[in-house]
Write a protein that holds these residues in place. Structure first.
Motif, short mmCIF file in Angstrom:
data_model
loop_
_atom_site.label_atom_id
_atom_site.label_comp_id
_atom_site.label_asym_id
_atom_site.label_seq_id
_atom_site.Cartn_x
_atom_site.Cartn_y
_atom_site.Cartn_z
N LYS A 124 4.42 -4.35 3.15
CA LYS A 124 3.93 -3.34 2.64
C LYS A 124 4.19 -2.33 1.57
O LYS A 124 4.97 -0.72 2.56
CB LYS A 124 3.06 -2.66 4.38
N ILE A 136 4.29 0.28 -0.46
CA ILE A 136 3.27 1.41 -0.97
C ILE A 136 3.43 2.05 0.31
O ILE A 136 2.81 3.45 1.08
CB ILE A 136 2.13 0.98 -1.29
N SER A 137 1.99 1.43 1.44
CA SER A 137 1.86 2.24 3.10
C SER A 137 3.13 2.30 3.60
O SER A 137 4.07 3.69 3.82
CB SER A 137 0.74 1.33 4.02
N LEU A 164 6.38 2.86 2.02
CA LEU A 164 7.34 4.52 1.63
C LEU A 164 6.04 5.87 1.23
O LEU A 164 7.09 6.76 1.78
CB LEU A 164 7.11 3.69 -0.04
N ILE A 165 5.22 5.77 1.64
CA ILE A 165 4.35 7.17 1.96
C ILE A 165 4.57 7.72 3.35
O ILE A 165 4.65 8.30 3.12
CB ILE A 165 2.40 6.73 2.02
#
Length: 331
Positions: free
Chosen positions: A225, A227-228, A230-231
């Protein structure tokens, strides 16, 4: 995976988030009893800031454990048996902390009060550290067999990643407690809490960098995962920056809300990485999935109805209790 299974996974995460937001500043305030507070009068004030709330805040943990037991019995069984010793130490720390407030108030000697003040401070610090260590070890992966049984060794629980996670959660709680003291007190205690928070936030920034690096190498979060994950890591840094700005700019509510949301962000980060699992095994084939760990659809449906009935009452009580005791305490 059904909608109810997904809903209850989210609800367990929400309950743990509420626990760390509310009990996080309780742990932090408890740790300041023998560090920030310098006189008996200041220690009295520090304890009184959480006096009306700390036991009610622990209900979130009991509710989270109960919800896990009822909705995901296999998750509950594997987690609570595999981390039995860690959870036992957490229970001892919480008991020490809980009884210390009552016993301290009944001590007539300075030595007796001093003993129970140390019990409160050590119990608060140990509970925060052990929670952080346990959840970090959980997402790293544990030796779980095909039946969900965990046979772990010392280094599975205690390693660099789990120790950094424990220290990070302890520091987050301590800063959350300092921000709460700034909200609830006046005078020297309030000013000292602000001064202590300033250098500690720079330590926290360094710790978050180390934690992010270890998270990358010790979990599959960034691989599965990216992207999530890193966010959420960036959000943690941003929230810490906002809290730091609030400390230097004397924006007390901003610091308190940001530090609380930082703890919630950590919980969301861990649950996001877990999904669709509830337990991560060293052998990926033995990881326990949400769809395999949950109770029957009828039980989940019944629990949902009961929760929707009880939850508004509980929230109203919490809001009312904090409104009644919103005033500052003079140090």
């Amino acid at each position: 995976m059904s909608n109810l299974q997904f809903l209850w996974f989210i609800l367990v995460g929400v309950l743990f988030s509420g626990f760390f937001f509310l009990e996080g500043f309780d742990f932090g305030v408890g740790m300041t009893i023998k560090s920030l507070a310098q006189t008996r009068a200041e220690r009295d004030v520090v304890i009184h800031t959480i006096g009306p709330h700390w036991d009610a805040n622990e209900v979130w943990l009991i509710t989270a454990g109960g919800a896990m037991f009822a909705s995901f019995p296999m998750w509950y069984a594997s987690l609570f048996s595999g981390f039995y010793l860690v959870l036992l130490l957490i229970l001892v720390a919480l008991i020490m902390r809980g009884v210390s407030f009552e016993f301290r108030s009944r001590m007539e000697s300075e030595a007796g009060r001093n003993f129970w003040e140390w019990a409160a401070a050590i119990g608060s610090g140990c509970a925060a550290f052990l929670f952080g260590m346990m959840f970090t070890a959980l997402v790293k992966g544990m030796p779980i067999d095909a039946n969900g049984n965990m046979t772990a060794h010392f280094t599975d629980y205690v390693n660099l990643f789990s120790l950094v996670g424990g220290v990070a959660v302890t520091l987050l709680c301590y800063l959350h407690g300092l921000n709460f003291i700034r909200l609830k007190t006046t005078g020297n205690l309030r000013e000292r809490a602000q001064q202590w928070a300033k250098p500690l936030y720079w330590v926290l920034f360094a710790g978050e960098v180390v934690f992010a690096i270890l998270l990358y190498f010790n979990t599959d979060f960034f691989a599965k995962k990216p992207i999530s994950t890193l966010i959420l890591v960036v959000a943690l840094v941003v929230l810490t920056a906002l809290a730091t700005y609030g400390v230097y700019g004397k924006h007390e509510w901003l610091s308190f809300i940001s530090s609380g949301l930082s703890l919630i962000d950590v919980v969301v980060l861990l649950f996001n990485g877990l999904f669709p699992r509830v337990m991560v095994a060293n052998n990926a084939a033995n990881s326990i999935l949400i769809k395999d760990a949950s109770n029957s659809p009828y039980t989940l449906h019944l629990m949902t109805v009961i929760s929707l009935t009880v939850l508004p009452i509980m929230l109203i009580y919490f809001i009312w209790s904090y409104w009644v005791f919103y005033k500052r305490l003079a140090s």
